[in-house]
Design a protein around this motif. Structure first.
Motif, PDB file in Angstrom:
ATOM      1  N   SER A  30      13.307  -6.320  11.541  1.00  0.00           N
ATOM      2  CA  SER A  30      12.286  -5.769  12.432  1.00  0.00           C
ATOM      3  C   SER A  30      11.433  -4.746  11.683  1.00  0.00           C
ATOM      4  O   SER A  30      11.952  -3.985  10.871  1.00  0.00           O
ATOM      5  CB  SER A  30      12.978  -5.093  13.620  1.00  0.00           C
ATOM      6  OG  SER A  30      12.020  -4.480  14.434  1.00  0.00           O
ATOM      7  N   GLY A  31      10.148  -4.774  11.942  1.00  0.00           N
ATOM      8  CA  GLY A  31       9.265  -3.747  11.395  1.00  0.00           C
ATOM      9  C   GLY A  31       8.649  -4.051  10.040  1.00  0.00           C
ATOM     10  O   GLY A  31       7.891  -3.250   9.501  1.00  0.00           O
ATOM     11  N   LYS A  46       5.852  -8.921  10.282  1.00  0.00           N
ATOM     12  CA  LYS A  46       5.704 -10.364  10.542  1.00  0.00           C
ATOM     13  C   LYS A  46       4.579 -10.633  11.541  1.00  0.00           C
ATOM     14  O   LYS A  46       3.715 -11.476  11.305  1.00  0.00           O
ATOM     15  CB  LYS A  46       7.020 -10.956  11.091  1.00  0.00           C
ATOM     16  CG  LYS A  46       8.201 -10.808  10.143  1.00  0.00           C
ATOM     17  CD  LYS A  46       9.494 -11.376  10.730  1.00  0.00           C
ATOM     18  CE  LYS A  46       9.980 -10.648  11.970  1.00  0.00           C
ATOM     19  NZ  LYS A  46      10.388  -9.255  11.726  1.00  0.00           N
ATOM     20  N   THR A  87       2.198  -8.594  12.445  1.00  0.00           N
ATOM     21  CA  THR A  87       0.917  -8.078  11.933  1.00  0.00           C
ATOM     22  C   THR A  87       0.243  -9.116  11.038  1.00  0.00           C
ATOM     23  O   THR A  87      -0.957  -9.373  11.161  1.00  0.00           O
ATOM     24  CB  THR A  87       1.144  -6.771  11.136  1.00  0.00           C
ATOM     25  OG1 THR A  87       1.906  -5.865  11.938  1.00  0.00           O
ATOM     26  CG2 THR A  87      -0.170  -6.137  10.751  1.00  0.00           C
ATOM     27  N   ASP A 139       0.825  -1.223   0.000  1.00  0.00           N
ATOM     28  CA  ASP A 139       0.000   0.000   0.000  1.00  0.00           C
ATOM     29  C   ASP A 139       0.854   1.266   0.000  1.00  0.00           C
ATOM     30  O   ASP A 139       0.372   2.344  -0.326  1.00  0.00           O
ATOM     31  CB  ASP A 139      -0.940  -0.004   1.218  1.00  0.00           C
ATOM     32  CG  ASP A 139      -0.171  -0.182   2.527  1.00  0.00           C
ATOM     33  OD1 ASP A 139      -0.055   0.778   3.296  1.00  0.00           O
ATOM     34  OD2 ASP A 139       0.312  -1.304   2.789  1.00  0.00           O
ATOM     35  N   THR A 194      10.138  -5.300  18.307  1.00  0.00           N
ATOM     36  CA  THR A 194       8.973  -5.494  19.166  1.00  0.00           C
ATOM     37  C   THR A 194       8.859  -6.940  19.635  1.00  0.00           C
ATOM     38  O   THR A 194       8.698  -7.204  20.820  1.00  0.00           O
ATOM     39  CB  THR A 194       7.702  -5.088  18.395  1.00  0.00           C
ATOM     40  OG1 THR A 194       7.922  -3.798  17.842  1.00  0.00           O
ATOM     41  CG2 THR A 194       6.489  -5.082  19.293  1.00  0.00           C
ATOM     42  N   THR A 195       8.937  -7.876  18.718  1.00  0.00           N
ATOM     43  CA  THR A 195       8.837  -9.288  19.088  1.00  0.00           C
ATOM     44  C   THR A 195      10.168  -9.734  19.682  1.00  0.00           C
ATOM     45  O   THR A 195      11.218  -9.450  19.122  1.00  0.00           O
ATOM     46  CB  THR A 195       8.509 -10.146  17.847  1.00  0.00           C
ATOM     47  OG1 THR A 195       7.296  -9.649  17.283  1.00  0.00           O
ATOM     48  CG2 THR A 195       8.370 -11.616  18.201  1.00  0.00           C
ATOM     49  N   ASN A 251      -1.103  -5.342   4.696  1.00  0.00           N
ATOM     50  CA  ASN A 251      -1.904  -5.569   5.900  1.00  0.00           C
ATOM     51  C   ASN A 251      -2.905  -4.443   6.099  1.00  0.00           C
ATOM     52  O   ASN A 251      -3.817  -4.559   6.918  1.00  0.00           O
ATOM     53  CB  ASN A 251      -0.993  -5.660   7.122  1.00  0.00           C
ATOM     54  CG  ASN A 251      -0.312  -7.016   7.202  1.00  0.00           C
ATOM     55  OD1 ASN A 251      -0.974  -8.047   7.259  1.00  0.00           O
ATOM     56  ND2 ASN A 251       1.004  -7.009   7.175  1.00  0.00           N
TER      57      ASN A 251
HETATM   58  N1  LIG Z   1       1.395   0.450   5.687  1.00  0.00           N
HETATM   59  C1  LIG Z   1       1.560  -0.766   6.145  1.00  0.00           C
HETATM   60  N2  LIG Z   1       1.973  -0.949   7.397  1.00  0.00           N
HETATM   61  C2  LIG Z   1       2.149  -2.220   7.846  1.00  0.00           C
HETATM   62  C3  LIG Z   1       1.894  -3.354   7.038  1.00  0.00           C
HETATM   63  N3  LIG Z   1       2.173  -4.467   7.742  1.00  0.00           N
HETATM   64  C4  LIG Z   1       2.571  -4.044   8.953  1.00  0.00           C
HETATM   65  N4  LIG Z   1       2.553  -2.693   9.023  1.00  0.00           N
HETATM   66  C5  LIG Z   1       2.940  -1.864  10.164  1.00  0.00           C
HETATM   67  O1  LIG Z   1       4.356  -1.989  10.366  1.00  0.00           O
HETATM   68  C6  LIG Z   1       4.664  -1.850  11.757  1.00  0.00           C
HETATM   69  C7  LIG Z   1       5.536  -3.007  12.214  1.00  0.00           C
HETATM   70  O2  LIG Z   1       4.802  -4.208  12.145  1.00  0.00           O
HETATM   71  P1  LIG Z   1       5.147  -5.472  13.051  1.00  0.00           P
HETATM   72  O3  LIG Z   1       4.158  -6.525  12.699  1.00  0.00           O
HETATM   73  O4  LIG Z   1       5.279  -5.078  14.472  1.00  0.00           O
HETATM   74  O5  LIG Z   1       6.578  -5.854  12.468  1.00  0.00           O
HETATM   75  P2  LIG Z   1       7.474  -7.110  12.855  1.00  0.00           P
HETATM   76  O6  LIG Z   1       8.068  -7.611  11.585  1.00  0.00           O
HETATM   77  O7  LIG Z   1       6.716  -8.085  13.653  1.00  0.00           O
HETATM   78  O8  LIG Z   1       8.617  -6.417  13.721  1.00  0.00           O
HETATM   79  P3  LIG Z   1       9.514  -7.055  14.931  1.00  0.00           P
HETATM   80  O9  LIG Z   1       8.620  -7.765  15.861  1.00  0.00           O
HETATM   81  O10 LIG Z   1      10.186  -5.872  15.536  1.00  0.00           O
HETATM   82  O11 LIG Z   1      10.492  -7.971  14.249  1.00  0.00           O
HETATM   83  C8  LIG Z   1       3.325  -1.780  12.484  1.00  0.00           C
HETATM   84  O12 LIG Z   1       3.038  -0.419  12.754  1.00  0.00           O
HETATM   85  C9  LIG Z   1       2.341  -2.331  11.475  1.00  0.00           C
HETATM   86  O13 LIG Z   1       1.049  -1.810  11.627  1.00  0.00           O
HETATM   87  C10 LIG Z   1       1.429  -3.124   5.701  1.00  0.00           C
HETATM   88  O14 LIG Z   1       1.188  -4.041   4.914  1.00  0.00           O
HETATM   89  N5  LIG Z   1       1.283  -1.822   5.317  1.00  0.00           N
END
Ligand SMILES: Nc1nc2c(ncn2[C@@H]2O[C@H](COP(=O)(O)OP(=O)(O)OP(=O)(O)O)[C@@H](O)[C@H]2O)c(=O)[nH]1
Ligand SMILES: [Mg+2]
Ligand SMILES: [Zn+2]
Length: 355
Positions: free
Chosen positions: A207-208, A211, A213, A154, A238-239, A182
């Protein structure tokens, strides 16, 4: 509490030959999470807590031998015990491991017995072909099947996504690529349709990238915490633990902390599997032990000159191979030093006893 069959948790004939080590199927469970010295297991009775036995810990000093998420273990537990006691880890069918972060040359297990590893990159700021190749080497080395997942579509224009996918393909990467958002949910159902019951899917990436989400979306509820990224896409780690969850359709997913470093270590098999084009050329090199860096009659260098392989692809291959061998050698050397030192201590002790 829900009841499970071992088959539903991924048990199959490959493991069955080892069940006698656990005194039959009732003493078998799978590791869903590891918290310091405690394990969360899932088995026929559902989820329960356990600890490795003192004897097991004593005999398995090596980090690779300790139970990790996805492992099958032998566990003893009576209804009265609060904790089960784990006394063996079954041989792994697949394993996902890397060099432990930092200066030490040690392996770190990420997950065991996963069927597929979903390598996640965000299209927004995170996309990196070199890093993707590194992940693919690691996954193939451990025997699991890699899938590529691009998130946050997006936030970018469709032609940027198309260019990223073209870049992946031009590097000779043939693995399936799923792209999703997402936010708009585009692509989420496609990913869901790929996940098969009884199979285990491990999500890895920086990270970020989203995953947790996407796993929350697949679970249909927020089982994992997620947090905003910085303006330039950096995650906030975060995780913090690896955790196996069961989806409603029977597939299993493992969330992981974001990875900063991905050292490739003793992964020659994965490198061979990831660079078949270079290996095919290498069989025509003049020298059998050609390193493809400066030798006369090197067919790989000739292929590079002739444009049959791209410079980036070749450079990655050389870097990963050097790194993998370098770590493997320093690991072996240290092991030998440890062994020699162990022998020295033993004989020193013996000298004392003899006196
Ligand atoms: N715009 C957008 N934001 C997203 C999308 N997927 C996740 N996010 C955002 O990205 C941010 C990080 O998402 P997480 O799911 O915490 O990322 P993670 O990969 O689990 O990160 P760690 O646990 O730190 O490894 C959050 O604010 C989510 O809402 C997406 O498809 N589009
Ligand atoms: Mg997360
Ligand atoms: Zn060569």
């Amino acid at each position: 509490m829900a009841e499970f069959t071992l088959d539903a948790l991924g048990w199959n004939e490959w493991f069955a030959s080892q069940s006698s080590r656990c005194g039959g199927n009732d003493g078998i469970a799978r590791v869903a999470a590891v918290d310091r010295d405690q394990l969360l297991l899932v088995g026929k009775p559902g989820f329960f807590r356990a600890r490795p036995s003192g004897k097991y810990l004593h005999e398995s000093a090596d980090a690779l031998q300790r139970p990790c998420v996805g492992d099958w273990v032998c566990v003893e537990k009576t209804a009265q015990d609060q904790f089960g006691v784990v006394h063996a880890v079954l041989d792994r069918r697949t394993s996902l491991r890397r060099k432990a972060p930092g200066a030490s040359v040690e392996y770190q297990m990420i997950a065991a017995n996963v069927d597929f590893v979903i390598v996640v990159q965000s299209c927004h700021y995170d996309f990196n072909l070199k890093r993707l190749e590194r992940y693919l080497v690691m996954v193939k080395d451990g025997g699991a099947i890699p899938l590529v997942l691009l998130t946050k579509i997006d936030l970018i224009a469709p032609d940027v996504l198309a260019a990223q996918i073209a870049e992946i393909r031009s590097a000779g990467i043939t693995e399936p690529v799923v792209a999703l958002s997402n936010v708009t949910q585009e692509g989420v159902d496609l990913l869901r349709s790929v996940l098969a019951p009884g199979k285990t899917y491990c999500f890895v990436g920086s990270s970020g990238v989203g995953k947790s989400t996407i796993i929350n979306a697949l679970m249909g509820r927020d089982v994992h915490e997620t947090r905003d990224v910085s303006g330039t896409g950096e995650g906030r780690h975060t995780t913090v633990r690896r955790e196996l969850d069961l989806l409603e359709n029977g597939a299993m997913v493992i969330d992981n902390p974001g990875m900063r470093e991905l050292g490739v270590f003793g992964a020659e098999g994965g490198i061979e599997a990831s660079y078949p084009d270079i290996l095919a050329l290498a069989s025509h090199c003049h020298f059998r032990d050609c390193t493809h860096t400066n030798e006369p009659g090197c067919a790989v260098l000739a292929g590079l000159d002739g444009g049959r392989i791209s410079a980036g692809h070749y450079q990655n291959f050389v870097t990963l191979r050097k790194e993998s061998e370098y770590y493997r050698m320093s690991y072996a050397e240290r092991r030998k030093k440890d062994r020699d030192f162990g022998r020295f201590i033993k004989s020193a002790k013996k000298d004392l006893e003899d006196d």
